[in-house]
Design an enzyme around this catalytic site. Structure first.
Site, PDB file in Angstrom:
ATOM      1  N   LEU A  64      38.417  37.240  49.572  1.00 57.37           N
ATOM      2  CA  LEU A  64      38.754  38.651  49.387  1.00 57.37           C
ATOM      3  C   LEU A  64      38.098  39.244  48.149  1.00 57.37           C
ATOM      4  CD1 LEU A  64      42.606  38.326  50.062  1.00 57.37           C
ATOM      5  CD2 LEU A  64      40.780  38.726  51.729  1.00 57.37           C
ATOM      6  N   TYR A 119      27.034  49.960  48.106  1.00 57.89           N
ATOM      7  CA  TYR A 119      28.212  49.131  48.388  1.00 57.89           C
ATOM      8  C   TYR A 119      28.111  48.564  49.799  1.00 57.89           C
ATOM      9  CZ  TYR A 119      33.099  47.959  49.386  1.00 57.89           C
ATOM     10  OH  TYR A 119      34.246  47.306  49.758  1.00 57.89           O
ATOM     11  N   LYS A 123      27.827  44.620  51.037  1.00 58.61           N
ATOM     12  CA  LYS A 123      28.759  44.036  52.004  1.00 58.61           C
ATOM     13  C   LYS A 123      28.009  43.473  53.211  1.00 58.61           C
ATOM     14  CE  LYS A 123      32.969  44.435  50.371  1.00 58.61           C
ATOM     15  NZ  LYS A 123      33.806  43.224  50.156  1.00 58.61           N
ATOM     16  N   ASN A 148      39.854  52.102  55.835  1.00 61.02           N
ATOM     17  CA  ASN A 148      40.620  52.410  54.630  1.00 61.02           C
ATOM     18  C   ASN A 148      41.926  51.615  54.643  1.00 61.02           C
ATOM     19  OD1 ASN A 148      39.105  54.887  53.422  1.00 61.02           O
ATOM     20  ND2 ASN A 148      39.290  55.342  55.599  1.00 61.02           N
ATOM     21  N   PRO A 298      95.509  60.389  47.948  1.00 64.93           N
ATOM     22  CA  PRO A 298      96.754  59.902  48.566  1.00 64.93           C
ATOM     23  C   PRO A 298      97.589  61.027  49.170  1.00 64.93           C
ATOM     24  CG  PRO A 298      96.392  58.773  46.495  1.00 64.93           C
ATOM     25  CD  PRO A 298      95.339  59.822  46.586  1.00 64.93           C
ATOM     26  N   GLY A 299      98.032  60.813  50.416  1.00 63.63           N
ATOM     27  CA  GLY A 299      98.900  61.746  51.111  1.00 63.63           C
ATOM     28  C   GLY A 299      98.208  62.953  51.715  1.00 63.63           C
TER      29      GLY A 299
END
Length: 394
Positions: A64, A119, A123, A148, A298-299
């Site tokens: 890589l 580039y 490659k 990409n 409560p209640g």
């Protein structure tokens, strides 16, 4: 199996190594045929002596390492061709003909806008070197031309527009989109990792002499930015966009979240508080309603209303309560109002109770000391102009 990963500190290398570790340590059991003994990590900080030892022992090589943005264009050839030569020569030195995978780029096609790219030429030279190596030694060679790449840990402001957009929008920084109609072909890192595992198992997906990942996505820059802005605003709108399983949007959202700064990982919700307790909208969806949290002191009894077409689920997660529902109208058998149906619920046994359309309903906290906490789901986002909510005591 011993696996050598060059470019181990890069975007793909980091993701690959962490996922190889999951297999090695038994955390990922989806690939039982892959048995890993050692993972050799090689990057710029390592020595050629270490590379020599790794190449002697490797049973598979993921190559890589490469150069994307050098200060001097000559570094393209040195990084993308020169080091490849060193790697392959070292394998040959030890007579090691294990399978090797090369990460190349669609720019190596040297076609269209990639024509004349230094580039791309570096490659392409690396690809030719690997194919020649395979013919010479008989080693299995897998050459991938990546489009990409996207996903968590992409370095922003480097060679990924999507990574830059994610980082900047997450951190409230400006972005520049010269042409929103430009379309990108994106390969997300998690899909790439699965393809690399396929290669490790010996069955990569082939396209002629090249290999390729099967799952890619196409999206314009304009649409990408539109999605990212929706993700950015979600803590304010509470609206979760459609993120179907395997969709581009789901993968992009995961990528975006990985760029959030610490101060945005936690965000406040708008609690509507009164002397009865509180009601807080938590999450809204475009097609599956919304979630809320109701706290009753409560209640206290809440509700006492009915809906025409809206329906809800009440799920008590803490406390002790009574849910009552009564069908509207007169029961023809008794000529009296319908009898309520009742459900005593507790956070000790979590259950879901349907609030039926056409039934007025209420929820009462039966405790004298504890709050009653209920998770509520409604099949639609509340619309104050059309609330479909009408007062009626149970």
């Amino acid at each position: 199996m011993n696996i050598l990963v060059t470019g181990a500190a890069g975007f793909v290398g980091r993701n690959l190594i962490e996922n190889l570790k999951n297999i090695k340590e038994g955390k990922n059991r989806t690939r039982p045929s892959i048995q890993i003994d050692e993972i050799f990590e090689y990057d710029k900080a390592n020595t050629l002596e270490e590379l020599d030892a790794f190449c002697k022992q490797a049973d598979f090589v993921f190559h890589l390492a490469g150069v994307n943005r050098p200060k001097d264009p000559k570094e393209f050839q040195e990084g993308n061709f020169g080091f490849s030569s060193i790697l392959l020569d070292t394998l040959k030195k030890h007579g090691n003909t294990c399978p090797v995978m090369l990460s190349s780029s669609i720019q190596a096609s040297l076609e269209g806008r990639f024509a004349g790219s230094e580039y791309g030429m570096s490659k392409k030279a690396g690809e030719d070197l690997f194919f020649a190596y395979g013919e010479e030694t008989g080693a299995t060679v897998y050459v991938y031309r990546f489009p990409n790449l996207a996903g968590k840990w992409v370095r922003p402001n480097y060679n990924s527009a999507v990574g830059t957009f994610c980082n900047n929008i997450a951190n409230d920084l400006p972005i520049t989109v010269n042409d929103p109609n430009v379309e990108l072909v994106l390969l997300f890192i998690d899909d790439l990792i699965e393809e690399m595992f396929d290669a490790l198992e010996g069955h990569p997906h082939k396209n002629g002499k090249f290999c390729e990942a099967q799952l890619t996505h196409k999206a314009t820059l304009g649409y990408i930015v539109e999605c990212l802005n929706q993700f950015h605003d979600q803590p304010k709108t509470l609206i979760m966009p459609k993120i179907a399983d395997g969709s581009f949007e789901k993968k992009l959202y995961s990528m975006y979240l990985s760029y959030l700064p610490k101060e945005k990982v936690l965000f406040d919700l708008d609690m509507k508080c009164d002397d009865r307790g509180s009601f807080t909208e938590v999450l809204k969806t475009l097609d599956h309603g919304q979630f809320s949290v109701n706290v009753s002191k409560p209640g206290i009894t809440k509700g006492q209303h009915w809906h025409n077409s809206k329906w809800e689920l009440f799920i008590v997660v803490s406390g002790h309560g009574l849910i009552r529902e009564r069908k509207l109208g007169i029961d023809p058998e008794t000529n009296q109002p319908y009898e309520p149906i009742e459900f005593e619920v507790t956070g000790d046994k979590i259950q879901a109770v349907h609030m039926l359309p056409g039934y007025t309903h209420s929820i009462q906290n039966l405790s004298d000391t504890e709050n009653l906490v209920t998770l509520m789901w409604a099949n639609e986002i509340f619309d104050p102009d059309h609330p479909d909510t009408f007062f009626e005591p149970v």
